[in-house]
Design an enzyme around this catalytic site. Structure first.
Site, PDB file in Angstrom:
ATOM      1  CE1 TYR A  76      -4.202   1.060   1.232  1.00 32.76           C
ATOM      2  CE2 TYR A  76      -2.651   3.468   1.257  1.00 32.76           C
ATOM      3  CZ  TYR A  76      -4.186   2.389   0.833  1.00 32.76           C
ATOM      4  OH  TYR A  76      -4.926   4.103   0.961  1.00 32.76           O
ATOM      5  CG  PHE A 128      -8.097  14.463 -24.414  1.00 35.86           C
ATOM      6  CD1 PHE A 128      -8.131  13.763 -26.185  1.00 35.86           C
ATOM      7  CD2 PHE A 128      -8.053  14.125 -23.361  1.00 35.86           C
ATOM      8  CE1 PHE A 128      -8.346  13.511 -26.122  1.00 35.86           C
ATOM      9  CE2 PHE A 128      -8.860  12.578 -24.250  1.00 35.86           C
ATOM     10  CZ  PHE A 128      -9.140  12.361 -25.472  1.00 35.86           C
ATOM     11  CG  ASP A 129     -12.062  15.116 -26.364  1.00 31.57           C
ATOM     12  OD1 ASP A 129     -11.155  15.543 -27.154  1.00 31.57           O
ATOM     13  OD2 ASP A 129     -12.864  14.139 -26.843  1.00 31.57           O
ATOM     14  CG  ASP A 218      -2.882  16.197 -21.815  1.00 31.18           C
ATOM     15  OD1 ASP A 218      -1.567  15.250 -21.521  1.00 31.18           O
ATOM     16  OD2 ASP A 218      -3.546  15.814 -22.419  1.00 31.18           O
ATOM     17  CB  ALA A 220      -0.771  11.703 -23.430  1.00 32.19           C
ATOM     18  CE  LYS A 261      -4.433   8.118 -24.758  1.00 33.08           C
ATOM     19  NZ  LYS A 261      -4.955   9.372 -23.433  1.00 33.08           N
ATOM     20  CG  HIS A 453     -19.093  10.582 -30.112  1.00 30.19           C
ATOM     21  ND1 HIS A 453     -19.118  11.505 -29.228  1.00 30.19           N
ATOM     22  CD2 HIS A 453     -17.669   9.673 -30.049  1.00 30.19           C
ATOM     23  CE1 HIS A 453     -17.897  11.805 -28.416  1.00 30.19           C
ATOM     24  NE2 HIS A 453     -16.858  10.344 -29.000  1.00 30.19           N
TER      25      HIS A 453
HETATM   26  C1  LIG Z   1      -5.849   9.898 -23.324  1.00 31.66           C
HETATM   27  C2  LIG Z   1      -5.960  11.685 -23.324  1.00 31.66           C
HETATM   28  C3  LIG Z   1      -5.873  12.139 -21.572  1.00 31.66           C
HETATM   29  C4  LIG Z   1      -6.960  11.520 -20.743  1.00 31.66           C
HETATM   30  O1  LIG Z   1      -6.284   9.750 -20.789  1.00 31.66           O
HETATM   31  P1  LIG Z   1      -6.692   8.834 -19.958  1.00 31.66           P
HETATM   32  O2  LIG Z   1      -6.177   7.523 -20.163  1.00 31.66           O
HETATM   33  O3  LIG Z   1      -8.111   8.353 -21.038  1.00 31.66           O
HETATM   34  O4  LIG Z   1      -7.649   9.247 -18.830  1.00 31.66           O
HETATM   35  C5  LIG Z   1      -5.699  13.399 -21.425  1.00 31.66           C
HETATM   36  N1  LIG Z   1      -4.875  14.502 -22.494  1.00 31.66           N
HETATM   37  C6  LIG Z   1      -4.400  13.516 -23.744  1.00 31.66           C
HETATM   38  C7  LIG Z   1      -3.725  14.670 -24.899  1.00 31.66           C
HETATM   39  C8  LIG Z   1      -4.803  12.368 -24.093  1.00 31.66           C
HETATM   40  O5  LIG Z   1      -4.599  11.722 -25.132  1.00 31.66           O
END
Ligand SMILES: *Cc1c(COP(=O)(O)O)cnc(C)c1O
Length: 463
Positions: A76, A128-129, A218, A220, A261, A453
């Site tokens: 933990y 991002f969304d 961000d 990713a 990613k 969608h």
């Molecule tokens: C995928 C992604 C996220 C969100 O990450 P999750 O692992 O799907 O929660 C945030 N920002 C970018 C640029 C992404 O490609």
């Protein structure tokens, strides 16, 4: 070293484990897609031959990562895997304070909750969304300052993810006290995985410093972004991707990351900071929402795989092959005369459905129709990023409002498919194009009020 042509090298790995995929018949696919109400999100994945729905959590892990999974120390508090992860993050970014989280949006939640207040404005290239969602949930405003050409699909430019710096400063000067930080998304997912240049990142930092505003990434797809810098930006060809990453992160105060990613894992995420004060604020939200500081919703083995993935992703022969495969699919599409967003980004190819199905009106969803036909044609699953994902009804007039672009994204999982798969994808798209005039489009028969969608149901337009 510049990126070589695709036929000058082969994959820098060999196959050790395989997963059998089912090949369905066209009749079976017709039936399956009808049962899924013409929405590929409702298809079971066993019925998909080449799954290009997303590059998120779909990577093949290496033998080294799988071996690391066996070394999961499921404690933990204070597992050795957490310390390995922390060491790797410090090595790559120079950031001391590291919080694992269950996936990218977990990091966004913790960051936004700890730093964003109602009425704030979070500036960036293009959020991002899920990032946008978390900003809105705080009662704040997401503001995209992407340079104009970043949104022109046919415009060839090396760094279409760059921030418009004039616009950025204008937005800051409206009220600097309302800008908790600037968020740079590398690569810029929402315009097709387009990279951000080092020059743009450096200048963003200079502007931020003038007003005392922190800069976050961000991250990713940070490694893909750094490879593009090496390949395209003057002065970086002789630097290693690791050195480039270190420089890039030197202009920031921290990052959020979906490890699904560029950490080459199937689940996980990261949040890290340069300064203790940001970290301490974040911990207040980390513990109740994600779990204790040293695991954040993950098992020790997940953190170990992530730590190893972060080292592997900086391997330049891997990145050349990865970015090269996406570019290769783009070339195949162009040879077939398929209109695609240019230049190809880091993680997928985006087909422009409007010129491909010009006879289908927007209310019959050209891009969604292309997604459906591509599944029927080759068992290939892409995703619609057009009228269904981004369109909505005007609350006053009740009329449909359509987004400018009507795209189909074919996202490429990392280390999963061969170039022969890519050939089949391009051929299947070309076959759909050849019978385009017989495709009548779809009618939306059921939709949810938000993010429609994912669950929308369609019917075929009769004819
Ligand atoms: C995928 C992604 C996220 C969100 O990450 P999750 O692992 O799907 O929660 C945030 N920002 C970018 C640029 C992404 O490609």
């Amino acid at each position: 070293m510049l990126m070589r042509r695709r036929d000058e090298y082969a994959e820098p790995y060999r196959v050790k484990v395989v997963e059998r995929v089912k090949q369905t018949t066209r009749e079976e696919r017709e039936k399956l897609i009808a049962e899924a109400h013409y929405n590929v999100f409702s298809l079971p994945s066993w019925a998909v031959y080449i799954d290009l729905l997303t590059d998120s959590g779909t990577s093949a892990m290496s033998d080294n990562q799988w071996a690391g999974m066996m070394l999961g120390d499921e404690a933990y508090a204070g597992s050795r895997n957490y310390y390995n992860l922390k060491d790797v993050v410090r090595e790559i970014t120079g950031y001391e304070y590291v919080l694992p989280v269950h996936q990218g949006r977990g990091a966004e939640h913790v960051l936004m909750a700890s730093m964003v207040r109602p009425g704030d404005r979070v500036l960036g290239n293009m959020h991002f969304d899920t990032t946008e969602g978390h900003i809105l949930l705080r009662g704040a405003e997401p503001v995209n300052c992407l340079r104009a050409e970043g949104l022109i699909p046919e415009k060839e430019a090396p760094f279409k993810g760059d921030i418009d710096l004039v616009r950025l400063e204008e937005e800051i000067t409206k009220d600097p006290s309302k800008v908790p930080f600037i968020l740079i998304t590398v690569t810029c997912n929402n315009n097709g995985g387009q990279p951000v240049s080092m020059e743009n990142i450096r200048k963003t930092r200079e502007i931020a410093d003038k007003y005392g505003i922190p800069v976050f990434f961000d991250a990713a797809r940070f490694a893909e972004n750094c490879y593009f810098i090496k390949d395209r930006e003057p002065g970086y060809a002789h630097k290693s991707v690791g050195e480039i990453a270190r420089e890039m992160f030197s202009y920031g105060d921290g990052f959020t990351m979906s490890a699904k990613k560029d950490a080459l894992v199937n689940i996980g995420g990261l949040l890290a900071f340069r300064h203790e004060k940001h970290y301490k604020q974040a911990v207040q939200w980390q513990i109740p929402f994600e779990g204790f500081i040293t695991y954040g919703g993950l098992a020790g083995r997940d953190m170990e795989a992530m730590a190893r993935g972060l080292r592997e992703v900086l391997d330049e022969s891997y990145l050349e092959d990865r970015i090269g495969q996406v570019a290769y699919l783009g070339e195949l599409m162009e040879k077939e005369g398929i209109p695609v967003v240019k230049p190809p980004g880091g993680h997928g190819i985006y087909i422009n459905a409007l010129p491909l199905l010009p006879h289908i009106p927007r209310e019959n969803f050209p891009a969604q129709s292309l997604v459906v036909e591509l599944y029927i044609e080759g068992g290939i699953r892409g995703v619609e990023l057009g009228g269904c994902a981004f369109g909505h009804k005007d609350p006053e007039t009740g009329k449909d409002v359509w987004p400018e672009l009507e795209l189909v994204r074919l996202a490429i999982p990392r280390r999963v498919y061969s170039d022969r798969h890519m050939k089949l994808v391009a051929q299947s798209v070309a076959r759909v194009r050849d019978r385009a005039k017989d495709i009548k489009g779809l009618r939306l028969v059921e939709e949810a009020p938000v993010l429609r969608h994912f669950t929308a149901r369609f019917e075929r337009v009769p004819g």
